[in-house]
Design an enzyme around this catalytic site. Structure first.
Site, PDB file in Angstrom:
ATOM      1  N   GLU A  36    -142.894  16.589 -99.581  1.00 45.29           N
ATOM      2  CA  GLU A  36    -142.885  18.041 -99.513  1.00 45.29           C
ATOM      3  C   GLU A  36    -142.638  18.536-100.941  1.00 45.29           C
ATOM      4  O   GLU A  36    -141.681  18.101-101.579  1.00 45.29           O
ATOM      5  CB  GLU A  36    -141.761  18.504 -98.578  1.00 45.29           C
ATOM      6  CG  GLU A  36    -141.843  19.979 -98.331  1.00 45.29           C
ATOM      7  CD  GLU A  36    -140.743  20.498 -97.413  1.00 45.29           C
ATOM      8  OE1 GLU A  36    -140.020  19.688 -96.798  1.00 45.29           O
ATOM      9  OE2 GLU A  36    -140.614  21.734 -97.348  1.00 45.29           O
ATOM     10  N   ARG A 263    -134.157   4.181 -94.877  1.00 45.97           N
ATOM     11  CA  ARG A 263    -134.132   4.807 -96.198  1.00 45.97           C
ATOM     12  C   ARG A 263    -133.428   3.902 -97.187  1.00 45.97           C
ATOM     13  O   ARG A 263    -132.571   3.107 -96.807  1.00 45.97           O
ATOM     14  CB  ARG A 263    -133.292   6.094 -96.189  1.00 45.97           C
ATOM     15  CG  ARG A 263    -133.611   7.135 -95.229  1.00 45.97           C
ATOM     16  CD  ARG A 263    -132.543   8.230 -95.274  1.00 45.97           C
ATOM     17  NE  ARG A 263    -132.539   8.940 -96.543  1.00 45.97           N
ATOM     18  CZ  ARG A 263    -133.320   9.986 -96.789  1.00 45.97           C
ATOM     19  NH1 ARG A 263    -134.168  10.407 -95.880  1.00 45.97           N
ATOM     20  NH2 ARG A 263    -133.265  10.604 -97.934  1.00 45.97           N
ATOM     21  N   LYS A 273    -133.073  15.688-101.949  1.00 45.80           N
ATOM     22  CA  LYS A 273    -133.565  16.707-102.885  1.00 45.80           C
ATOM     23  C   LYS A 273    -132.664  17.927-102.897  1.00 45.80           C
ATOM     24  O   LYS A 273    -132.440  18.529-103.937  1.00 45.80           O
ATOM     25  CB  LYS A 273    -134.992  17.118-102.494  1.00 45.80           C
ATOM     26  CG  LYS A 273    -136.036  16.171-103.006  1.00 45.80           C
ATOM     27  CD  LYS A 273    -137.427  16.631-102.609  1.00 45.80           C
ATOM     28  CE  LYS A 273    -137.682  16.390-101.148  1.00 45.80           C
ATOM     29  NZ  LYS A 273    -139.074  16.592-100.747  1.00 45.80           N
TER      30      LYS A 273
END
Ligand code: ATP
Ligand code: MG
Length: 558
Positions: A36, A263, A273
């Site tokens: 994104e 992850r 982020k």
């Protein structure tokens, strides 16, 4: 932490192999990396990049870079450009031009109308809080919206009005009509579209309704012919919804399969982020590319070679359960790579003046030093040696501690590639601090060997004062002191290390003056690896120290 001594069986590669064996996707392998564009890429993303592009490479497939740009409020072209560049820097080439979920807005809209016509979606007038409260919870029943029974005709009309500006922002949403009592919360009539009058980087003001991740992602995968849609574990619950959405449609190709993996978490590091952005906006760091940041930008400025990051990812492997990897392991890959590639140079970062009292006035002797003992092909360089030098302040002690073998009054040491010197005198300031060390040198010891075979216990580095290049050197410590930042239940920021950067005025040997490429990493002998700044040639960042802390951790564990 994960077992790192054996390469973990990679369940994703096994799955892809099995799919190839059964020709599940006509033998194709097609992955995508779907960021994104609301921030810069970090070390966690690097894991996903290495996996997705790595699979395509290994199985003769393709990998797209696709921007998941469905949230115009938080997205920016700055991030798009940086992400494209950073994927390239990490060493991967996406198939063709980057793709954008926004390219598919028309198709996604059409498919939403199909859902409505089939009675599988409805327009809800309730606000976000009500919808969220009605979802219920595990073991807590969901509540059906009063608008759930609207007819397809009514829904179609309302949905078109949503698109055409008939309602204010957030006044209505489109929801999938699945099952408000599903055990999986994701299936309790999730929102597919919302109204946002926010111009989009790519579609401008063409659209005021935007699809949610759940509606955009799987359908984008299907449009692109993705075979294996790889995402992180927190999306495991979304898989049923991913499949449900695709099952409602007549697809141009095979239905992609979503596969989740763990992850990457690193000690002393935040990989989110949102949190990284907070460090930037609160000016705790200088920007997304601050060398203390775990962003690809930051690591690049710090001097981490892309090859070391890829090798680290390979070693860490792909797992199904979350774990945390020690940052020292990443650093050991950085160090191993730089050990073979970095030129050796001398630099003094905390300078103390040495005056050689028996040095002939004005004499300059060029001494030869190896550029990289690990790579003899790099040859040698000449360094000017004179009667006034800089050495490291901590390489001299007026009253040497036990086992301190470096320079002290009456003690002889070797100056690397130069001569033996013996300290005879010091100059002190009013506070008793040593400001100068006087020495005598032995002219017979050029190159660092005494003809009579006598030994010295220490070799120290130096720079000729007359030839020294002034530079700014940044040393870095962990940005967060806690192994998992905020592990004591507090905010990550409470474990911020106030001393994460130390800036020093250094003296460099002349070869470091102007002959480095921006970003080139060299080894400052005895001090570590240092990267020339990408913009300022006389600024250096310490990439890593020389000590293999990972090996020490392994020893302690054994
Ligand atoms: P963040 O939590 O930093 O905001 P994100 O998952 O929201 O990350 P995206 O831009 O959606 O960020 O991520 C793009 C891809 O990178 C996704 O497929 C995501 O699963 C993957 N990814 C993000 N963080 C990690 C991580 N720490 N380890 C492995 N993959 C990751
Ligand atoms: Mg995300």
């Amino acid at each position: 932490m994960a077992s790192l001594d054996t390469t973990p069986a990679d369940f994703i590669r096994e799955r892809v192999q099995a799919d190839q064996a059964t020709s599940a996707f006509g033998g194709r392998v097609h992955t995508r990396f779907p960021p994104e564009p609301n921030g810069y890429l970090h070390i966690g993303h690097a894991k996903s990049i290495c996996l997705n592009f790595g699979l395509a490479e290994q199985f003769g497939g393709r990998c797209y870079l696709r921007f998941d740009d469905t949230n115009p409020e938080t997205e920016d072209i700055e991030y798009v450009d940086a992400i494209i560049e950073d994927v390239g820097w990490l060493g991967f080439t996406p198939e063709g031009e980057p793709r954008y979920a926004s390219d598919y807005f028309s198709q996604l809209y059409e498919w939403a109308e199909q859902l409505i016509v089939a009675g599988r979606a409805y327009v809800d007038d309730q606000d976000a809080e009500t919808i969220s409260a009605q979802r219920g919870g595990f073991g807590k029943p969901g509540v059906e919206s009063p608008h759930r029974t609207r007819t397809p005709e009514e829904n179609l009309g309302l949905f078109r009005q949503m698109r055409d500006g008939g309602f204010p922002d957030s006044a209505k949403v489109l929801r999938a009509k699945i099952d408000m009592q599903a055990d999986n919360m994701q299936l309790r009539d999730p929102v597919l579209y919302r109204i946002r009058r926010v111009p989009h980087v790519r579609t401008g003001d063409t659209w005021i309704i935007y699809p949610t991740y759940d509606w955009a992602h799987g359908q984008s995968d299907a449009i692109e012919g993705i075979t294996h849609s790889i995402c992180t574990l927190e999306f495991a619950d979304h898989r049923a919804l991913y499949d449900w959405c695709l099952e409602q449609l007549t697809l141009p190709s095979h239905k992609p399969e979503q596969i989740e993996f763990a992850r990457l978490n690193l000690t002393h590091t935040v990989t989110s982020k949102r949190k990284l952005k907070a460090l930037v906006t609160e000016r705790i760091v200088d920007g997304w590319d601050d060398p203390r940041m775990p962003t690809l930008r930051g690591m690049r400025r710090r001097g981490y070679p892309a090859a070391a990051i890829r090798a680290f990812m390979n070693r860490v492997g792909v797992a199904k359960t979350n774990s945390t990897v020690e940052i020292e392991l990443l650093e050991s890959f950085v160090r191993a790579e730089l050990n073979t590639t970095a030129l050796r140079r001398m630099a003094v970062i905390d300078p103390l003046r040495v005056v050689i009292t028996n040095w002939p006035d004005g004499q300059v002797v060029m001494v030869e030093a190896q550029n990289n003992p690990e790579d003899p092909a790099t040859g040698t360089r000449s360094i000017p040696f004179t009667g006034e030098l800089w050495i490291e302040r901590d390489d001299f002690m007026l009253e040497p501690a036990p086992k301190y073998y470096r320079l002290s009054p009456g003690r002889e040491v070797r100056l690397r590639a130069g001569f033996f010197i013996t300290a005879t005198d010091v100059v002190l300031d009013d506070d008793g601090n040593v400001t100068e060390v006087w020495c005598v040198y032995d002219p017979e010891t050029l190159g660092g060997q005494a003809p009579d075979g006598r030994k010295v216990k220490a070799t120290i580095h130096w720079v000729s004062a007359a030839h020294a290049v002034d530079a700014t050197v940044h040393l870095y410590e962990r940005l967060f002191t806690d192994p998992p930042p905020g592990s004591d239940g507090t905010d990550e920021l409470s474990s911020l290390n106030p001393a994460s950067r130390q800036t020093l005025a250094a003296k460099l040997e002349p070869a470091l003056g102007d002959r480095l490429e921006p970003g080139q990493v060299v080894q400052f002998e005895r001090l570590g690896y240092f990267a020339a700044d990408l913009d300022e040639p006389t600024v250096f960042h310490r990439t890593v120290g020389l000590r293999d802390e990972w090996a020490n951790i392994q020893k302690r564990k054994a």
